[in-house]
Scaffold this motif. Structure first.
Motif, short mmCIF file in Angstrom:
data_model
loop_
_atom_site.label_atom_id
_atom_site.label_comp_id
_atom_site.label_asym_id
_atom_site.label_seq_id
_atom_site.Cartn_x
_atom_site.Cartn_y
_atom_site.Cartn_z
N GLN A 50 -12.81 -27.40 39.06
CA GLN A 50 -11.75 -27.06 40.02
C GLN A 50 -10.67 -26.17 39.39
OE1 GLN A 50 -11.65 -27.79 43.30
NE2 GLN A 50 -13.69 -28.72 43.10
N ASP A 51 -10.81 -25.91 38.08
CA ASP A 51 -9.84 -25.09 37.34
C ASP A 51 -8.42 -25.67 37.49
OD1 ASP A 51 -9.07 -23.01 35.68
OD2 ASP A 51 -8.66 -21.63 37.34
N LEU A 52 -8.31 -26.97 37.24
CA LEU A 52 -7.03 -27.66 37.37
C LEU A 52 -6.27 -27.63 36.05
CD1 LEU A 52 -8.30 -30.84 39.28
CD2 LEU A 52 -7.21 -28.82 40.27
N ASP A 53 -5.00 -27.35 36.13
CA ASP A 53 -4.15 -27.33 34.94
C ASP A 53 -3.54 -28.71 34.73
OD1 ASP A 53 -2.65 -26.55 32.76
OD2 ASP A 53 -1.02 -25.70 33.98
N VAL A 54 -4.39 -29.66 34.33
CA VAL A 54 -3.94 -31.04 34.12
C VAL A 54 -4.51 -31.59 32.82
CG1 VAL A 54 -3.71 -31.53 36.59
CG2 VAL A 54 -5.86 -32.01 35.43
N VAL A 87 -17.12 -43.70 37.22
CA VAL A 87 -17.32 -42.33 37.71
C VAL A 87 -16.55 -42.09 39.01
CG1 VAL A 87 -19.06 -40.80 38.72
CG2 VAL A 87 -19.54 -41.97 36.58
N VAL A 88 -16.61 -43.05 39.94
CA VAL A 88 -15.96 -42.88 41.24
C VAL A 88 -14.44 -42.93 41.11
CG1 VAL A 88 -15.68 -43.89 43.54
CG2 VAL A 88 -17.95 -43.75 42.51
N VAL A 89 -13.94 -43.86 40.31
CA VAL A 89 -12.48 -43.94 40.10
C VAL A 89 -11.98 -42.66 39.45
CG1 VAL A 89 -10.67 -45.11 38.78
CG2 VAL A 89 -12.38 -46.45 40.01
N ALA A 90 -12.73 -42.12 38.50
CA ALA A 90 -12.35 -40.86 37.84
C ALA A 90 -12.28 -39.73 38.87
CB ALA A 90 -13.36 -40.52 36.75
N ALA A 91 -13.25 -39.66 39.76
CA ALA A 91 -13.26 -38.63 40.80
C ALA A 91 -12.06 -38.78 41.73
CB ALA A 91 -14.57 -38.70 41.59
N HIS A 92 -11.72 -40.03 42.05
CA HIS A 92 -10.57 -40.29 42.93
C HIS A 92 -9.28 -39.78 42.30
CE1 HIS A 92 -7.87 -42.49 45.64
NE2 HIS A 92 -7.22 -42.85 44.55
N GLU A 93 -9.07 -40.07 41.02
CA GLU A 93 -7.83 -39.63 40.36
C GLU A 93 -7.77 -38.11 40.22
OE1 GLU A 93 -5.55 -41.64 40.27
OE2 GLU A 93 -6.69 -43.49 40.49
N VAL A 94 -8.91 -37.48 39.98
CA VAL A 94 -8.95 -36.02 39.95
C VAL A 94 -8.65 -35.48 41.36
CG1 VAL A 94 -10.42 -33.99 39.59
CG2 VAL A 94 -10.53 -35.91 38.00
N GLY A 95 -9.05 -36.24 42.38
CA GLY A 95 -8.72 -35.86 43.76
C GLY A 95 -7.23 -35.73 43.97
N HIS A 96 -6.44 -36.59 43.32
CA HIS A 96 -4.97 -36.46 43.41
C HIS A 96 -4.49 -35.18 42.74
CE1 HIS A 96 -4.08 -40.21 45.33
NE2 HIS A 96 -4.61 -40.94 44.37
N ALA A 97 -5.11 -34.82 41.63
CA ALA A 97 -4.75 -33.56 40.96
C ALA A 97 -5.08 -32.37 41.86
CB ALA A 97 -5.50 -33.46 39.63
N MET A 98 -6.16 -32.45 42.60
CA MET A 98 -6.52 -31.41 43.56
C MET A 98 -5.47 -31.32 44.67
SD MET A 98 -10.61 -32.26 43.73
CE MET A 98 -10.94 -31.19 45.14
N GLN A 99 -5.01 -32.48 45.13
CA GLN A 99 -3.93 -32.50 46.15
C GLN A 99 -2.69 -31.79 45.62
OE1 GLN A 99 -3.55 -36.75 46.64
NE2 GLN A 99 -4.77 -36.77 48.52
N HIS A 100 -2.35 -32.07 44.37
CA HIS A 100 -1.16 -31.48 43.76
C HIS A 100 -1.29 -29.96 43.68
CE1 HIS A 100 2.13 -31.91 40.44
NE2 HIS A 100 2.54 -31.24 41.50
N GLN A 101 -2.48 -29.51 43.28
CA GLN A 101 -2.70 -28.06 43.18
C GLN A 101 -2.58 -27.40 44.55
OE1 GLN A 101 -5.76 -25.84 40.58
NE2 GLN A 101 -6.82 -26.11 42.51
N GLN A 102 -3.00 -28.11 45.59
CA GLN A 102 -2.93 -27.59 46.96
C GLN A 102 -1.58 -27.86 47.62
OE1 GLN A 102 -6.33 -29.40 48.88
NE2 GLN A 102 -7.78 -28.47 47.46
N ARG A 103 -0.66 -28.46 46.86
CA ARG A 103 0.70 -28.73 47.33
C ARG A 103 0.71 -29.62 48.58
NH1 ARG A 103 4.09 -27.94 43.50
NH2 ARG A 103 5.78 -27.59 44.99
N MET A 104 -0.05 -30.69 48.55
CA MET A 104 -0.06 -31.62 49.68
C MET A 104 1.33 -32.23 49.86
SD MET A 104 -2.37 -35.06 50.21
CE MET A 104 -2.29 -36.00 51.76
N ALA A 105 1.88 -32.08 51.06
CA ALA A 105 3.27 -32.47 51.33
C ALA A 105 3.53 -33.95 51.06
CB ALA A 105 3.63 -32.13 52.78
N LEU A 106 2.64 -34.83 51.51
CA LEU A 106 2.86 -36.26 51.35
C LEU A 106 2.83 -36.68 49.89
CD1 LEU A 106 0.89 -37.91 54.31
CD2 LEU A 106 3.36 -37.74 54.01
N LEU A 107 1.97 -36.05 49.08
CA LEU A 107 1.94 -36.37 47.65
C LEU A 107 3.25 -35.97 46.99
CD1 LEU A 107 0.25 -37.26 45.12
CD2 LEU A 107 -0.27 -34.83 44.82
N LEU A 108 3.75 -34.78 47.35
CA LEU A 108 5.00 -34.29 46.77
C LEU A 108 6.19 -35.13 47.24
CD1 LEU A 108 4.44 -30.43 47.15
CD2 LEU A 108 4.05 -31.86 45.13
#
Length: 224
Positions: A50-54, A87-108
């Protein structure tokens, strides 16, 4: 009698998701020799994909994503574990990093709100201890103290309420599609992954209900 039955029903709604969550996570935490890597390695793969800067780190504070430090943090068990849960928990937490990259309003919104609720809860804890004494000797101040307790609990409820759609989005709109598109799991494991992600989200349902129940109890006491 009706109030007792209602209390038992609410208590069951709060406790059953927690029990089910622990059961599901434990059920799928067994080592899988057929998996090509650990939860930490899978998280690193998704971050690169996902090319995430995390950052990716281990933690003793429970699996989570820290938007302030931009860090995906996994427990030692899930970071080094080679299991479906890891594996699934790891994917879930990376999902939050994806939300952050996409500037999800509720996460912010959740991050500063959680900090504010943290300090309000600390004030509420002091107020909770002092309220009975204040009601006995200075009733007016005691009622103000009770309101602080209610606001503290209400703050926790609001944070849990905002967290719910954030968690479901990270699970079912981010993690699960990535797992499916990549063909990382068999059909049987994919269905189990859905249960794991649902179990993780249900813990926040329990937290929200617990906070709401506390607000209701204190409002009833305040009206006396």
């Amino acid at each position: 009698m009706l109030w007792i039955l209602l209390f038992i029903a609410i208590l069951a709604i709060m406790l059953i998701p927690q029990w089910w969550t622990q059961r599901i996570l434990k059920k799928y935490s067994e080592h899988r020799s057929d998996f090509p890597g650990t939860g930490g390695e899978f998280a690193r793969h998704l971050i690169a994909k996902q090319d995430l800067d995390v950052k990716l780190e281990t933690t003793s504070q429970g699996d989570h994503y820290d938007p302030n430090d931009r860090a995906v943090r996994l427990s030692e068990e899930n970071y080094n574990g080679q299991s479906l849960t890891a594996v699934v928990v790891a994917a879930h937490e990376v999902g939050h990093a994806m939300q952050h990259q996409q500037r999800m309003a509720l996460l912010l919104l959740r991050t500063p709100l959680a900090k504010f609720a943290f300090y309000i809860e600390r004030i509420a804890q002091v107020a909770l201890i002092s309220t009975p004494l204040l009601l006995s000797f200075i009733p007016v101040v005691g009622r103000i103290s009770m309101l602080l307790v209610i606001f503290g609990i209400l703050g926790s409820f609001i944070v849990h309420l905002i967290t719910l759609p954030v968690e479901f989005n990270a699970s079912f709109s981010k993690a699960l599609p990535e797992i499916k598109k990549g063909g990382y799991l068999s059909n049987k494991d994919y269905k189990a992954a859905q249960r794991i992600l649902l179990a993780c989200a249900l813990t926040y349902v329990s937290g929200a209900l617990a906070s709401l129940l506390n607000v209701w109890r204190w409002l009833r006491f305040f009206r006396r």
